[in-house]
Scaffold this active site. Structure first.
Site, PDB file in Angstrom:
ATOM      1  N   ARG A 245      46.241  43.996  31.196  1.00 16.46           N
ATOM      2  CA  ARG A 245      46.122  45.597  31.929  1.00 16.46           C
ATOM      3  C   ARG A 245      46.923  45.554  33.095  1.00 16.46           C
ATOM      4  NH1 ARG A 245      40.141  47.422  34.142  1.00 16.46           N
ATOM      5  NH2 ARG A 245      40.493  45.461  35.915  1.00 16.46           N
TER       6      ARG A 245
ATOM      7  N   ARG B 191      34.737  37.690  37.278  1.00 16.39           N
ATOM      8  CA  ARG B 191      34.265  39.106  37.095  1.00 16.39           C
ATOM      9  C   ARG B 191      33.348  39.171  36.124  1.00 16.39           C
ATOM     10  NH1 ARG B 191      39.551  42.234  37.244  1.00 16.39           N
ATOM     11  NH2 ARG B 191      38.067  44.140  37.416  1.00 16.39           N
TER      12      ARG B 191
ATOM     13  N   LYS C  60      36.073  52.015  31.241  1.00 14.84           N
ATOM     14  CA  LYS C  60      35.456  53.068  32.156  1.00 14.84           C
ATOM     15  C   LYS C  60      36.639  53.915  32.873  1.00 14.84           C
ATOM     16  CE  LYS C  60      33.469  50.250  34.898  1.00 14.84           C
ATOM     17  NZ  LYS C  60      33.725  48.905  34.546  1.00 14.84           N
TER      18      LYS C  60
ATOM     19  N   ARG D  65      47.227  43.905  38.137  1.00 13.17           N
ATOM     20  CA  ARG D  65      46.137  43.970  39.281  1.00 13.17           C
ATOM     21  C   ARG D  65      45.827  42.424  39.787  1.00 13.17           C
ATOM     22  NH1 ARG D  65      40.999  47.363  38.307  1.00 13.17           N
ATOM     23  NH2 ARG D  65      40.008  45.769  39.292  1.00 13.17           N
TER      24      ARG D  65
ATOM     25  N   ARG E 135      26.939  48.875  41.141  1.00  8.32           N
ATOM     26  CA  ARG E 135      27.219  47.638  40.435  1.00  8.32           C
ATOM     27  C   ARG E 135      25.990  46.798  40.596  1.00  8.32           C
ATOM     28  NH1 ARG E 135      33.117  48.154  40.626  1.00  8.32           N
ATOM     29  NH2 ARG E 135      34.139  46.477  39.380  1.00  8.32           N
TER      30      ARG E 135
HETATM   31  P1  AMP Z   1      37.114  47.810  39.968  1.00  7.83           P
HETATM   32  O1  AMP Z   1      38.569  48.490  40.156  1.00  7.83           O
HETATM   33  O2  AMP Z   1      36.158  48.530  39.742  1.00  7.83           O
HETATM   34  O3  AMP Z   1      37.137  46.679  39.211  1.00  7.83           O
HETATM   35  O4  AMP Z   1      36.893  47.058  41.458  1.00  7.83           O
HETATM   36  C1  AMP Z   1      37.638  46.075  42.072  1.00  7.83           C
HETATM   37  C2  AMP Z   1      36.962  45.164  42.749  1.00  7.83           C
HETATM   38  O5  AMP Z   1      36.508  46.119  44.018  1.00  7.83           O
HETATM   39  C3  AMP Z   1      35.614  44.476  42.362  1.00  7.83           C
HETATM   40  O6  AMP Z   1      36.026  43.507  41.751  1.00  7.83           O
HETATM   41  C4  AMP Z   1      34.708  44.200  43.675  1.00  7.83           C
HETATM   42  O7  AMP Z   1      35.400  43.241  44.535  1.00  7.83           O
HETATM   43  C5  AMP Z   1      35.241  45.567  44.573  1.00  7.83           C
HETATM   44  N1  AMP Z   1      34.253  46.728  43.906  1.00  7.83           N
HETATM   45  C6  AMP Z   1      34.486  47.759  43.536  1.00  7.83           C
HETATM   46  N2  AMP Z   1      33.251  48.643  43.322  1.00  7.83           N
HETATM   47  C7  AMP Z   1      32.290  47.936  43.756  1.00  7.83           C
HETATM   48  C8  AMP Z   1      30.883  48.114  44.042  1.00  7.83           C
HETATM   49  N3  AMP Z   1      30.177  49.279  43.519  1.00  7.83           N
HETATM   50  N4  AMP Z   1      30.117  47.110  44.559  1.00  7.83           N
HETATM   51  C9  AMP Z   1      30.682  45.798  44.890  1.00  7.83           C
HETATM   52  N5  AMP Z   1      32.055  45.528  44.769  1.00  7.83           N
HETATM   53  C10 AMP Z   1      32.871  46.653  44.452  1.00  7.83           C
END
Ligand code: AMP
Length: 231
Positions: A129, A170, A15, A159, A90
């Site tokens: 990654r 996750r 994504k 990360r 999400r």
């Molecule tokens: P990502 O980079 O999109 O994988 O987001 C990393 C982390 O940020 C996720 O595992 C959540 O802990 C938090 N996070 C990001 N976007 C959201 C969202 N829309 N709702 C809840 N937690 C989020």
């Protein structure tokens, strides 16, 4: 009318990479809620700092915080021509809030693309990654042995939430909280799926065509054209 795109898909589905490329090519802002939070933590913002422990465990941050962040971001003038959202919504509750925000904006419907990748590919991709330690850009798989960022030249790192145990957590949370979003959106004329288990440039081509097709369908539906259904 703006081009308002959200990209759905499991962690590791591509994504972020695809959203970044698509947004750059179409001159739209890419809004990644994960990046906003990571940047906020670096900048020591209180609202982001309280989310840090949850993020490190791979858990979701609460809906209210996330909706506030997105509402504020979508109110900025650079989103007038549309936006590409990555990592939001999400949960179904976030999706409902986003619908309300999009309705208030009155600037075109949401185009929803679900990037589908088999589970075993996701685990493999997440373990390998890398992101930039400075600007947070996702490394392209072809970034090679130098391990530096193609945007700013800084070192690439894993990360914090991509360790094996957190990755599994996750994915579990994704299946429980985020997958129901697909059912939430599926009946809309602007919902599409894309095969994410292909080389990135093939995914990109499929995405471009799919998003344009869905946006056209959305415009027709908004006008109440025959053969189209409103959401
Ligand atoms: P990502 O980079 O999109 O994988 O987001 C990393 C982390 O940020 C996720 O595992 C959540 O802990 C938090 N996070 C990001 N976007 C959201 C969202 N829309 N709702 C809840 N937690 C989020």
């Amino acid at each position: 009318m703006g081009l308002n795109v959200i990209m759905l898909g499991a962690p590791g589905a591509g994504k972020g990479t695809q959203a970044e490329r698509f947004a750059r090519q179409r001159g739209l802002p890419k809004i990644s809620t994960g990046e906003i939070l990571r940047q906020g933590i670096k900048d020591q913002l209180p609202v982001a700092l309280v989310t840090e422990a949850k993020m490190d465990r791979g858990e979701l941050v609460d809906d209210e915080t996330m909706v506030t962040i997105v509402r504020e971001r979508l109110a900025r003038p650079d989103t007038e021509g549309g936006f590409v959202l990555d990592g939001f919504p999400r949960t179904v509750s976030q999706a409902r809030s986003l619908d309300a925000i999009v309705d208030e904006r009155g600037n075109g419907p949401l185009v929803v693309v679900d990037i589908v990748v088999p589970e075993e590919d996701l685990v493999r991709r997440l373990a390998g990654r890398l992101i930039c330690s400075k600007c947070g850009t996702n490394a392209a798989p072809a970034d090679g042995p130098e391990m530096t960022c193609r945007q700013c030249g800084e070192t690439l790192v894993q990360r914090a939430d991509d360790s094996q145990q957190v990755v599994l957590e996750r994915l579990k949370i994704y299946h429980r909280a985020t997958e129901p979003l697909v059912d939430y959106y599926r009946g809309r004329p602007t919902f599409r799926t894309v095969n994410g288990a292909q080389p990135p440039d093939r995914v990109a081509r499929e995405l471009d065509a799919t998003i344009d097709d869905a946006a056209g369908e959305g415009a027709r539906a908004a006008l109440g054209a025959p053969g189209s259904s409103r959401r």
